[in-house]
Design a protein around this motif. Sequence first.
Motif, PDB file in Angstrom:
ATOM      1  N   GLY A 215      61.466  26.905  63.565  1.00 28.09           N
ATOM      2  CA  GLY A 215      62.899  27.038  63.733  1.00 28.09           C
ATOM      3  C   GLY A 215      63.553  25.841  64.388  1.00 28.09           C
TER       4      GLY A 215
ATOM      5  N   GLU B   1      70.148  24.714  53.413  1.00 29.83           N
ATOM      6  CA  GLU B   1      70.639  25.669  54.396  1.00 29.83           C
ATOM      7  C   GLU B   1      72.133  25.502  54.650  1.00 29.83           C
ATOM      8  OE1 GLU B   1      67.503  26.409  57.814  1.00 29.83           O
ATOM      9  OE2 GLU B   1      67.847  24.260  57.520  1.00 29.83           O
TER      10      GLU B   1
ATOM     11  N   GLU C 197      72.839  29.418  58.702  1.00 34.40           N
ATOM     12  CA  GLU C 197      71.382  29.613  58.668  1.00 34.40           C
ATOM     13  C   GLU C 197      70.676  28.704  59.676  1.00 34.40           C
ATOM     14  OE1 GLU C 197      70.804  30.988  54.047  1.00 34.40           O
ATOM     15  OE2 GLU C 197      71.176  28.866  54.470  1.00 34.40           O
TER      16      GLU C 197
ATOM     17  N   ARG D 126      68.378  30.324  62.836  1.00 34.17           N
ATOM     18  CA  ARG D 126      66.957  30.053  63.091  1.00 34.17           C
ATOM     19  C   ARG D 126      66.760  29.298  64.398  1.00 34.17           C
ATOM     20  NH1 ARG D 126      65.887  24.730  62.054  1.00 34.17           N
ATOM     21  NH2 ARG D 126      66.945  23.813  60.283  1.00 34.17           N
TER      22      ARG D 126
END
Length: 75
Positions: free
Chosen positions: A9, A50, A54, A58
């Motif tokens: 992430g 992304e 998003e 994350r």
Amino acid sequence: GLSVVVIDGVQETDCGDLEGATDLASHELFQRVYEAWFADDFAARVPGGESALEVRARFVAAVEAIEAQDTVVVV
């Protein structure tokens, strides 16, 4: 010493179809998406990549997981 742990992430934005592209059209497309993010259009994305929403989701999840640890050094 401290052991190194790579946290899922915490990485750069996934640029999808533009990953590795060096042509002018790809650069211009990425620039348009990046400018859309600065204009609060966080759903904008390059094809296959992304959105800012998003990326944030994350990254926040990763930071929350890091915060749950006893002792942390982030480099």
